[in-house]
Design an enzyme around this catalytic site. Structure first.
Site, PDB file in Angstrom:
ATOM      1  N   GLY A   1       0.506 -11.830  -4.374  1.00  0.00           N
ATOM      2  CA  GLY A   1       1.582 -11.072  -5.010  1.00  0.00           C
ATOM      3  C   GLY A   1       1.790 -11.392  -6.492  1.00  0.00           C
ATOM      4  O   GLY A   1       2.723 -10.891  -7.103  1.00  0.00           O
TER       5      GLY A   1
ATOM      6  N   LYS B   1      -0.470   4.387  -8.148  1.00  0.00           N
ATOM      7  CA  LYS B   1       0.762   5.055  -7.783  1.00  0.00           C
ATOM      8  C   LYS B   1       1.459   4.128  -6.775  1.00  0.00           C
ATOM      9  O   LYS B   1       0.818   3.579  -5.878  1.00  0.00           O
ATOM     10  CB  LYS B   1       0.382   6.380  -7.132  1.00  0.00           C
ATOM     11  CG  LYS B   1       1.519   7.245  -6.796  1.00  0.00           C
ATOM     12  CD  LYS B   1       1.585   8.429  -7.748  1.00  0.00           C
ATOM     13  CE  LYS B   1       2.862   9.195  -7.461  1.00  0.00           C
ATOM     14  NZ  LYS B   1       3.921   8.969  -8.404  1.00  0.00           N
TER      15      LYS B   1
ATOM     16  N   LYS C   1       3.805 -12.000   2.977  1.00  0.00           N
ATOM     17  CA  LYS C   1       4.103 -11.667   4.371  1.00  0.00           C
ATOM     18  C   LYS C   1       5.004 -12.710   5.032  1.00  0.00           C
ATOM     19  O   LYS C   1       4.860 -13.902   4.796  1.00  0.00           O
ATOM     20  CB  LYS C   1       2.784 -11.575   5.148  1.00  0.00           C
ATOM     21  CG  LYS C   1       1.887 -10.461   4.626  1.00  0.00           C
ATOM     22  CD  LYS C   1       0.444 -10.647   5.027  1.00  0.00           C
ATOM     23  CE  LYS C   1      -0.420  -9.588   4.332  1.00  0.00           C
ATOM     24  NZ  LYS C   1      -1.859  -9.882   4.476  1.00  0.00           N
TER      25      LYS C   1
ATOM     26  N   ASN D   1      -9.827  -8.703   2.068  1.00  0.00           N
ATOM     27  CA  ASN D   1      -9.803 -10.160   2.015  1.00  0.00           C
ATOM     28  C   ASN D   1     -11.053 -10.688   2.696  1.00  0.00           C
ATOM     29  O   ASN D   1     -11.327 -10.359   3.847  1.00  0.00           O
ATOM     30  CB  ASN D   1      -8.549 -10.715   2.678  1.00  0.00           C
ATOM     31  CG  ASN D   1      -7.325 -10.441   1.833  1.00  0.00           C
ATOM     32  OD1 ASN D   1      -7.341 -10.661   0.619  1.00  0.00           O
ATOM     33  ND2 ASN D   1      -6.279  -9.931   2.439  1.00  0.00           N
TER      34      ASN D   1
ATOM     35  N   ARG E   1     -12.062 -13.531   3.937  1.00  0.00           N
ATOM     36  CA  ARG E   1     -11.842 -14.858   4.538  1.00  0.00           C
ATOM     37  C   ARG E   1     -11.009 -14.671   5.803  1.00  0.00           C
ATOM     38  O   ARG E   1     -10.550 -13.564   6.074  1.00  0.00           O
ATOM     39  CB  ARG E   1     -11.052 -15.722   3.564  1.00  0.00           C
ATOM     40  CG  ARG E   1      -9.810 -14.987   3.086  1.00  0.00           C
ATOM     41  CD  ARG E   1      -8.806 -15.842   2.381  1.00  0.00           C
ATOM     42  NE  ARG E   1      -7.856 -15.035   1.644  1.00  0.00           N
ATOM     43  CZ  ARG E   1      -6.778 -14.452   2.137  1.00  0.00           C
ATOM     44  NH1 ARG E   1      -6.486 -14.572   3.417  1.00  0.00           N
ATOM     45  NH2 ARG E   1      -5.992 -13.716   1.385  1.00  0.00           N
TER      46      ARG E   1
ATOM     47  N   ARG F   1       6.414 -16.619  10.219  1.00  0.00           N
ATOM     48  CA  ARG F   1       6.014 -17.778   9.404  1.00  0.00           C
ATOM     49  C   ARG F   1       7.248 -18.612   9.126  1.00  0.00           C
ATOM     50  O   ARG F   1       8.218 -18.125   8.533  1.00  0.00           O
ATOM     51  CB  ARG F   1       5.440 -17.325   8.063  1.00  0.00           C
ATOM     52  CG  ARG F   1       4.167 -16.527   8.191  1.00  0.00           C
ATOM     53  CD  ARG F   1       3.529 -16.359   6.835  1.00  0.00           C
ATOM     54  NE  ARG F   1       2.450 -15.389   6.890  1.00  0.00           N
ATOM     55  CZ  ARG F   1       1.585 -15.173   5.907  1.00  0.00           C
ATOM     56  NH1 ARG F   1       1.699 -15.861   4.775  1.00  0.00           N
ATOM     57  NH2 ARG F   1       0.625 -14.276   6.025  1.00  0.00           N
TER      58      ARG F   1
HETATM   59  P1  ADP Z   1      -2.020  -9.431  -3.100  1.00  0.00           P
HETATM   60  O1  ADP Z   1      -3.495  -9.583  -2.991  1.00  0.00           O
HETATM   61  O2  ADP Z   1      -1.435 -10.092  -4.317  1.00  0.00           O
HETATM   62  O3  ADP Z   1      -1.311  -9.784  -1.840  1.00  0.00           O
HETATM   63  P2  ADP Z   1      -2.007  -6.563  -2.494  1.00  0.00           P
HETATM   64  O4  ADP Z   1      -2.789  -5.586  -3.283  1.00  0.00           O
HETATM   65  O5  ADP Z   1      -2.568  -6.947  -1.164  1.00  0.00           O
HETATM   66  O6  ADP Z   1      -1.758  -7.877  -3.386  1.00  0.00           O
HETATM   67  O7  ADP Z   1      -0.533  -6.038  -2.294  1.00  0.00           O
HETATM   68  C1  ADP Z   1       0.486  -6.825  -1.694  1.00  0.00           C
HETATM   69  C2  ADP Z   1       1.617  -5.945  -1.211  1.00  0.00           C
HETATM   70  O8  ADP Z   1       2.158  -5.153  -2.267  1.00  0.00           O
HETATM   71  C3  ADP Z   1       1.227  -4.942  -0.139  1.00  0.00           C
HETATM   72  O9  ADP Z   1       1.234  -5.514   1.133  1.00  0.00           O
HETATM   73  C4  ADP Z   1       2.323  -3.905  -0.305  1.00  0.00           C
HETATM   74  O10 ADP Z   1       3.519  -4.326   0.288  1.00  0.00           O
HETATM   75  C5  ADP Z   1       2.534  -3.876  -1.788  1.00  0.00           C
HETATM   76  N1  ADP Z   1       1.707  -2.830  -2.428  1.00  0.00           N
HETATM   77  C6  ADP Z   1       0.514  -2.997  -3.016  1.00  0.00           C
HETATM   78  N2  ADP Z   1       0.053  -1.836  -3.525  1.00  0.00           N
HETATM   79  C7  ADP Z   1       0.965  -0.892  -3.251  1.00  0.00           C
HETATM   80  C8  ADP Z   1       1.090   0.503  -3.535  1.00  0.00           C
HETATM   81  N3  ADP Z   1       0.157   1.158  -4.214  1.00  0.00           N
HETATM   82  N4  ADP Z   1       2.193   1.137  -3.091  1.00  0.00           N
HETATM   83  C9  ADP Z   1       3.153   0.478  -2.407  1.00  0.00           C
HETATM   84  N5  ADP Z   1       3.118  -0.819  -2.136  1.00  0.00           N
HETATM   85  C10 ADP Z   1       2.038  -1.519  -2.549  1.00  0.00           C
END
Ligand code: ADP
Length: 449
Positions: A165, A201, A237, A290, A292, A338
């Site tokens: 995040g 978006k 999460k 991911n 892993r 968690r």
């Molecule tokens: P990280 O690798 O930092 O965890 P992610 O790309 O997996 O980043 O995104 C983490 C979270 O951010 C997602 O689970 C979702 O809740 C939110 N998110 C990411 N991209 C979008 C998007 N385009 N629209 C809405 N929510 C998003």
């Protein structure tokens, strides 16, 4: 098969891997920093090697030391767990050069998927739907704004090298874009040493749905159904479950096929996760892969009856996938909460410390993965995950009821935890109804304030 495995990690995941090795008759070597002398993974492994000082960059991230420990201990393989070196292509390549089996995909695949902006392009080329957004890395705020204006707001700015995040900002108003871009890229520079950004978006009221996949070295790929990880705070999460209340069999089959196609497009092998965003109209979009094992792999194990760590070890040893897609059945409903050493009343401030009394409930359909024991002192410099509490019910209602009972009974004294906050989330009507999206936790917090 692997004879001796070095685990380049700590905490509950290291313990989890050691246990799987015992079942397979694989000898284990733990590595530890000076802060982890008394850690459970050190006690449980057959051998343990101290690799440096407490800060991770002096120990768990020191590739040369870990490789030396692998060679010196006569290990033939390394499992990186999650975090630390698990998605470091240089480390995976070094292992290969030293003739050590890296339990995961090759360095080239880690690179291909690790650059999230490039991964989007790979997926688009394979016909996997992605969120509308940029196709080239963006460095310039003004240029980024022009692109965002053309997509329409809200948008989400993300770091190509991102994870956990970090380096991510949601922008709702055009006037906020420049400032948000600058803080996001600053954060990305600090966290990853890389400020290439991309813009998507922002999908409102989305669910986070991810598919677990397993792939062997011979082109066989299966998916193990989905996990719904929509309960997040700051994109991290908190509760995960399988199956998702938002899915039906038809959508599962369709998204599962797309996930398998995505893994094939990446030429993937070993265990991996394809993450999607699912909107209210059940449109789904790839967000990242991911490469892993995930923290939340246990919920998939509970509903499939498979052991993902053992599968990883077999696949890394070059075995063929022993299961076909049609053999994989999801039974019941699994939930994971968690439990973190943190204080929700003080903005979720990490609060590690010495564990006093520890009571871990058991019973039918209960699984708790933890490296805590009574009298153990959780060091402050690592992450705050204290325990992963999982339940398996015949259906979602039963899994939730069980989880409520387990969390009420759980006792971890000496540190602050988010247990009460988790109980609060479980008792919210939207959670019970299975209708929550990724904004749920923030809404609950806003209601409290
Ligand atoms: P990280 O690798 O930092 O965890 P992610 O790309 O997996 O980043 O995104 C983490 C979270 O951010 C997602 O689970 C979702 O809740 C939110 N998110 C990411 N991209 C979008 C998007 N385009 N629209 C809405 N929510 C998003």
């Amino acid at each position: 098969m692997i004879k001796k495995l070095l685990i380049a990690n700590r905490g509950e995941i290291a313990v989890r891997i050691i246990r799987a090795c015992r079942e397979l008759g694989i000898a284990t070597v733990a590595v530890y920093s000076r802060a982890d002398r008394d850690a459970l993974h050190v006690r449980l492994a057959d051998e343990a090697v101290c690799i440096g000082e407490a800060p991770a960059r002096e120990s768990y991230l020191k590739m040369e030391r870990i490789l030396c420990a692998t060679v010196a201990s006569g290990s033939d393989a390394v499992h990186p767990g999650f975090g630390f070196l698990s998605e470091n292509s240089k480390f995976a390549n070094l292992c290969q050069r030293c003739n050590i089996t890296f339990v995961g995909p090759g360095g080239d695949i880690i690179d291909r998927m690790g650059d999230k902006s490039a991964a989007r392009n790979t997926m688009m080329a394979a016909g996997v739907p992605v969120v509308p957004g940029t196709t080239e890395p963006v460095f310039d705020a003004e240029f980024g704004k022009q692109l965002a204006d053309s997509f329409g707001y809200p948008v989400i700015i993300k770091a190509s090298a991102g994870g956990g995040g970090k380096g991510m900002r949601i922008v709702r108003e055009p006037g906020e874009f420049i400032r948000m871009f600058e803080t996001a890229s600053q954060e990305a520079r600090n966290a990853f040493g890389d400020d290439s950004m991309y813009i998507e978006k922002y999908i409102e009221h989305a669910r986070h749905i991810e598919f677990q996949i397993l792939a062997d070295n011979y082109g066989n790929v299966v998916h193990l159904g989905e996990r719904d990880c929509s309960v997040q705070r700051r994109h991290q999460k908190m509760i995960e479950e399988s199956p998702s209340a938002a899915m039906d069999e038809k959508l599962r089959r369709e998204m599962g096929k797309v996930a398998v196609r995505a893994a094939k497009a990446a030429d993937y092998h070993n265990a991996g996760t394809i993450e999607f965003i699912l909107d209210r109209d059940k449109n789904y979009y790839f967000i990242e892969m991911n490469t892993r094992i995930q923290v939340e792999h246990g919920v998939t194990e509970l509903v499939t009856g498979l052991d993902l760590i053992k599968e990883q070890l077999r696949l890394a040893a070059g075995e063929k996938l022993g299961i076909r897609q049609e053999d994989i059945l999801l039974r019941g409903h699994a939930l994971e909460c968690r439990i973190n050493a943190e204080c929700p009343e003080r903005g979720f401030l990490p609060s590690p410390g010495k564990i006093g009394t520890l009571h871990l409930p058991g019973g039918n359909g209960v699984r708790i993965d933890t490296a805590l024991y009574a009298g153990y002192t959780m060091p402050a410099m690592y992450d705050s995950l204290a325990a992963k509490v999982m339940t398996l019910g015949r259906d979602r209602g039963e899994a939730i009821a069980k989880m409520k009972g387990v969390l009420a009974e759980l006792e971890i004294s000496g540190i602050e935890t988010n247990r009460e906050f988790q109980r609060r989330l479980l008792s919210e009507p939207e959670f019970a109804a299975g209708t929550v999206d990724t904004g749920f936790v923030e809404e609950v917090l806003a209601r409290e304030a």
